[in-house]
Design an enzyme around this catalytic site. Structure first.
Site, PDB file in Angstrom:
ATOM      1  N   GLY A   1      -5.470   5.655  -0.096  1.00  0.00           N
ATOM      2  CA  GLY A   1      -6.851   5.757   0.354  1.00  0.00           C
ATOM      3  C   GLY A   1      -7.809   5.039  -0.565  1.00  0.00           C
ATOM      4  O   GLY A   1      -7.631   3.852  -0.884  1.00  0.00           O
TER       5      GLY A   1
ATOM      6  N   TYR B  69       0.826  -1.208   0.000  1.00  0.00           N
ATOM      7  CA  TYR B  69       0.000   0.000   0.000  1.00  0.00           C
ATOM      8  C   TYR B  69       0.864   1.264   0.000  1.00  0.00           C
ATOM      9  O   TYR B  69       1.812   1.408   0.777  1.00  0.00           O
ATOM     10  CB  TYR B  69      -0.920   0.024   1.221  1.00  0.00           C
ATOM     11  CG  TYR B  69      -1.632   1.355   1.404  1.00  0.00           C
ATOM     12  CD1 TYR B  69      -2.699   1.706   0.577  1.00  0.00           C
ATOM     13  CD2 TYR B  69      -1.218   2.264   2.369  1.00  0.00           C
ATOM     14  CE1 TYR B  69      -3.333   2.917   0.714  1.00  0.00           C
ATOM     15  CE2 TYR B  69      -1.849   3.484   2.519  1.00  0.00           C
ATOM     16  CZ  TYR B  69      -2.905   3.812   1.684  1.00  0.00           C
ATOM     17  OH  TYR B  69      -3.529   5.030   1.808  1.00  0.00           O
TER      18      TYR B  69
END
Length: 536
Positions: free
Chosen positions: A68, A61
């Site tokens: 997000g 990530y």
């Protein structure tokens, strides 16, 4: 920055042992800091393992994905610098006034120590650059508003990260100047952020925690100064020492803060010729009744009002709340609070340590406690000024002609108004508003909570200043200077070194501001300690 205390021993940062007191020394006194070699080695190892994971093509990530709600969008490894730089630039969107230089340094200290823990996978060069900024007093200009407190303090921390890029602004002489100019002065080359480093810099709780550390430190001084002023008021009103007997606290109701507060009250009134014991009151009452067996009323007060009698119960509870807040803040100061994190076994932790709920709750709880400290102070002031409650003192402590002079009537108003203002400050930790495409659907508002606590702390300095001025005036009006304890005399004399006795009405705002500033510096506490009074 504040004057130093003479100790310039560098403070070691290792991600594990940073205290509130050390944050304050770095922030206020400019004491140098040094990240330990072990921490840098740990960070280097974490970085290597992290890069191995990325090179294996394992999705990470914010490294090979968008952020997000855009996590589903893959980003090629060739875009690593662009991805991190764009994140910092896009989130450098804070607004409002900037934190003071002291507050900004506390925030940088908190972020530096979190990265020094070694789980954030930034290169050691990023850590040492922040260390260099602190030691050269290169202080980022950080706007106060814009953080939701999860996903960390994104906006304020982005304004720190932008200065590492040579962008944004730093503080110089109280104003914001372009970072690039200052870096050129020092011969510092702006950094290029690599995989994950922009995210690691901005995705954490360090703004609320750095500011919270300063608030906790200031509150620790404030509660002791509130005890000092309370003791002076009790002396001046010839109160009883009975409510502070050790047995009533240590044995009967052993809350730690209450025990410490009661012990301080005993120490502060030690040697006073003005206070009386419960035994003294019983004897005076017996003598009065012996003189007139038909008497139905007495001038002897066996127990005085709660604002005088319940000081340990009220300020002790503030102390216990402060202890909880300190513990929470110090835990967070020594936590890795970004996402993702990388551990020695190669495990990647995709979690939510950036969520500031623990700090938000602690700051809200401290705000409530400090509000009640202000209430107690204002009620004690009222007891000094109200001739029906002050046991013989003149109304509003007027020394000149009453009516023609108003004494402290006007000075009470700001104290009362600020108590009301403190009560309007609602808890921030329950004010979650979803954001970021509902990815951030529950947030802490922790920085708002810390700013609220700071605001009440500052308001209380004014409330306490009014009380201290009134207490000193009551000493003068009653002519009781010679009977004061050592602590009472020290507090009285410090006050009189700042503001003279009010013999006739004068412009009061300057006196209040000057005494409030002295309280903010801890001058009253230091004066009492210098007088040889041992306080907890």
């Amino acid at each position: 920055m504040a004057q130093t205390d003479g100790d310039r021993t560098p403070i070691s940062l290792d991600g594990a042992g940073l205290t509130v007191a050390e944050v304050r020394r770095i922030a206020e006194q400019g004491v140098p800091c040094v990240v330990t070699a072990e921490s840098l080695a740990r960070a280097a190892g974490s970085r290597k393992r992290f890069e191995d994971i990325v090179r294996q093509g394992i999705p990470v990530y914010g490294v090979t994905t968008g952020y997000g709600e855009m996590i589903y969008m893959l980003v090629g490894e060739s875009k690593e610098v662009e991805l991190q730089t764009n994140l910092v630039r896009s989130h450098s969107a804070g607004v409002g006034p900037c934190f003071s230089a002291v507050e900004a340094r506390a925030i940088v200290s908190a972020r530096l120590n979190a990265l020094a823990k070694g789980f954030s996978a930034v290169r050691p060069e990023v850590i040492t650059q922040l260390e260099l900024y602190l030691n050269l007093n290169i202080t980022p200009a950080i706007p106060e508003m814009g953080s939701l407190g999860a996903s960390g303090d994104l906006a304020p921390l982005s304004h720190i990260a932008s200065t590492l890029l040579g962008e944004g602004y730093v503080l110089r002489g109280g104003r914001a100047v372009p970072t690039a100019e200052v870096l050129r002065e020092y011969g510092i080359t702006p950094m290029t952020l690599r995989f994950k480093e922009g995210l690691a810099l901005i995705n954490g709780t360090s703004a609320m925690t750095g500011l919270g550390a300063l608030v906790v430190a200031g509150a620790a001084e404030q509660v002791r100064q509130a005890e000092i002023i309370s003791a002076l008021v009790i002396e001046t009103l010839r109160g009883s020492t009975g409510p502070f007997l050790a047995e009533g606290h240590d044995l009967a109701r052993p809350h730690p803060g209450q025990i410490d507060s009661a012990a301080n009250m005993r120490a502060l009134m030690e040697g006073s010729a003005l206070t009386v014991s419960h035994a003294d009151l019983r004897q005076q009452l017996a003598d009065e009744r012996q003189a007139d067996r038909a008497v139905q009323r007495t001038n002897i007060y066996m127990q005085k009002a709660y604002s005088l009698r319940a000081v340990p119960q009220v300020l002790g509870a503030v102390r216990d709340t402060l202890g909880y807040a300190r513990s929470t803040v110090e835990t967070e100061l020594n936590s890795a609070n970004d996402n993702p994190l990388f551990f020695g076994d190669g495990e990647v932790f995709h979690g939510a340590n950036f969520h500031g709920q623990p700090v938000a709750f602690a700051m809200d709880y401290l705000t409530i406690a400090l509000t009640q400290l202000g209430v107690l102070s204002e009620r004690q002031t009222n007891r000094l000024l109200n001739r029906h409650l002050s046991y013989g003192l003149p109304e509003f402590l007027v020394m000149g002609e009453p009516g023609l002079n108003s004494g402290f009537a006007g000075a009470q108003y700001p104290a009362t108004a600020l108590v009301a203002e403190n009560r309007t400050i609602a808890p921030a930790s329950v004010q979650s508003i979803p954001s970021n495409g509902d990815n951030q659907d529950i947030v802490s508002m922790g920085l708002i909570a810390a700013r609220n606590a700071r605001r009440v702390l500052a308001n209380n300095q004014i409330i306490l200043a009014v009380e201290l001025l009134a207490a000193a005036q009551a000493v003068d009006v009653s002519g009781r200077q010679s009977g004061l304890s050592s602590a009472g005399r020290a507090a009285y004399e410090l006050t009189r070194s700042i503001a003279p006795t009010l013999r006739q009405d004068r412009y009061m705002a300057d006196d209040i501001s000057a005494v409030a500033a002295a309280l903010g510096r801890g001058d009253v506490l230091h004066a009492v300690l210098d007088a040889g009074v041992d306080l907890r």
